[in-house]
Design a protein around this motif. Structure first.
Motif, PDB file in Angstrom:
ATOM      1  N   ASP A 136       0.842  -1.185   0.000  1.00 44.23           N
ATOM      2  CA  ASP A 136       0.000   0.000   0.000  1.00 44.23           C
ATOM      3  C   ASP A 136       0.880   1.239   0.000  1.00 44.23           C
ATOM      4  N   PHE A 137       0.596   2.168  -0.894  1.00 45.58           N
ATOM      5  CA  PHE A 137       1.274   3.455  -0.934  1.00 45.58           C
ATOM      6  C   PHE A 137       0.212   4.499  -1.215  1.00 45.58           C
ATOM      7  N   ALA A 138      -0.021   5.371  -0.255  1.00 47.38           N
ATOM      8  CA  ALA A 138      -0.992   6.455  -0.408  1.00 47.38           C
ATOM      9  C   ALA A 138      -2.367   5.925  -0.837  1.00 47.38           C
ATOM     10  N   GLY A 139      -2.763   4.803  -0.233  1.00 48.15           N
ATOM     11  CA  GLY A 139      -4.055   4.232  -0.536  1.00 48.15           C
ATOM     12  C   GLY A 139      -4.120   3.480  -1.851  1.00 48.15           C
ATOM     13  N   ARG A 140      -2.985   3.260  -2.463  1.00 52.56           N
ATOM     14  CA  ARG A 140      -2.912   2.550  -3.735  1.00 52.56           C
ATOM     15  C   ARG A 140      -2.198   1.219  -3.521  1.00 52.56           C
ATOM     16  N   VAL A 141      -2.703   0.165  -4.103  1.00 56.53           N
ATOM     17  CA  VAL A 141      -2.060  -1.140  -3.979  1.00 56.53           C
ATOM     18  C   VAL A 141      -1.118  -1.321  -5.169  1.00 56.53           C
ATOM     19  N   LEU A 142       0.138  -1.590  -4.864  1.00 53.13           N
ATOM     20  CA  LEU A 142       1.173  -1.749  -5.882  1.00 53.13           C
ATOM     21  C   LEU A 142       1.759  -3.148  -5.806  1.00 53.13           C
ATOM     22  N   LEU A 143       2.172  -3.677  -6.937  1.00 56.58           N
ATOM     23  CA  LEU A 143       2.889  -4.943  -6.955  1.00 56.58           C
ATOM     24  C   LEU A 143       4.372  -4.619  -6.848  1.00 56.58           C
ATOM     25  N   THR A 144       4.993  -5.067  -5.765  1.00 55.62           N
ATOM     26  CA  THR A 144       6.384  -4.713  -5.490  1.00 55.62           C
ATOM     27  C   THR A 144       7.241  -5.972  -5.315  1.00 55.62           C
ATOM     28  N   ASN A 145       8.525  -5.765  -5.356  1.00 54.84           N
ATOM     29  CA  ASN A 145       9.481  -6.778  -4.934  1.00 54.84           C
ATOM     30  C   ASN A 145       9.875  -6.451  -3.502  1.00 54.84           C
ATOM     31  N   HIS A 146       9.880  -7.444  -2.630  1.00 54.55           N
ATOM     32  CA  HIS A 146      10.285  -7.253  -1.226  1.00 54.55           C
ATOM     33  C   HIS A 146      11.731  -7.704  -1.106  1.00 54.55           C
ATOM     34  N   TRP A 147      12.608  -6.777  -0.778  1.00 52.95           N
ATOM     35  CA  TRP A 147      14.024  -7.025  -0.580  1.00 52.95           C
ATOM     36  C   TRP A 147      14.357  -6.769   0.892  1.00 52.95           C
ATOM     37  N   THR A 148      15.316  -7.508   1.458  1.00 52.20           N
ATOM     38  CA  THR A 148      15.768  -7.242   2.822  1.00 52.20           C
ATOM     39  C   THR A 148      17.286  -7.261   2.897  1.00 52.20           C
ATOM     40  N   ILE A 149      17.793  -6.564   3.915  1.00 52.67           N
ATOM     41  CA  ILE A 149      19.217  -6.540   4.194  1.00 52.67           C
ATOM     42  C   ILE A 149      19.388  -6.316   5.704  1.00 52.67           C
TER      43      ILE A 149
END
Length: 182
Positions: A167-180
């Protein structure tokens, strides 16, 4: 390159980054210009309270008013709350001192893209986070189609967890989740 805290005078940079259709293509479109003065005020307050690191990317230290973009690091409440705009709107009062999970995000204005500034800024902020020791695992959620931001994650040693709806500003986005780890 210099990373400096966001200041009240950064309103024009916020408008250029967040209200421009081209800049916000991967984030669901531009945000309303009239919301930016309050956003800058909230962000400055969060920095002053040491709840978030909101850094303006300055390409030339001798010209601190010239901003190329921003890189931000914030903590999640209980490791889960991504906040109302999917990022730097994380819950008020959540101090980074107790972060088990944090998030980093960045934006670079078009005229400064493809110069390595975004990658340098993310690398520098992660180095500061490691030295600080309070941020825990840091996640990044670039849009799947944002080749440049995904390349930054890959180059800096983030681990790709997988795809995620964010969720970004009430918009659903398809993202890649990266961690470090920091």
């Amino acid at each position: 390159m210099l990373l400096r805290d966001v200041e009240p005078g950064d309103l024009d940079a916020y408008v250029r980054m967040r209200c421009d259709p081209a800049m916000m293509t991967e984030l669901g479109g531009p945000l309303p210009r009239e919301a930016m003065p309050d956003k800058v005020r909230r962000d400055v307050a969060r920095v002053l309270a040491d709840h978030q690191w909101i850094k303006m990317i300055v390409p030339d230290e001798s010209r601190p008013a010239v901003v190329a973009g921003t890189v931000t690091l914030w903590a999640h409440a209980g490791g889960a709350d991504r906040g109302a705009d999917g990022g730097a709107e994380a819950r008020e009062g959540v101090a980074a001192h107790t972060a088990a999970r944090s998030e980093i995000g960045w934006m670079v204005l078009p005229e400064f893209q493809r110069q390595g500034l975004g990658k340098r800024a993310v690398r520098e902020l992660l180095a500061r986070a490691r030295a600080d020791g309070r941020w825990g695992t840091v996640s990044a959620f670039p849009a799947r189609g944002n080749a440049a931001s995904n390349a930054i994650c890959r180059a800096l040693g983030f681990h790709l967890v997988g795809e995620e709806r964010s969720d970004f500003a009430g918009r659903v986005l398809l993202t890649n989740h990266w961690t470090i780890a920091t």
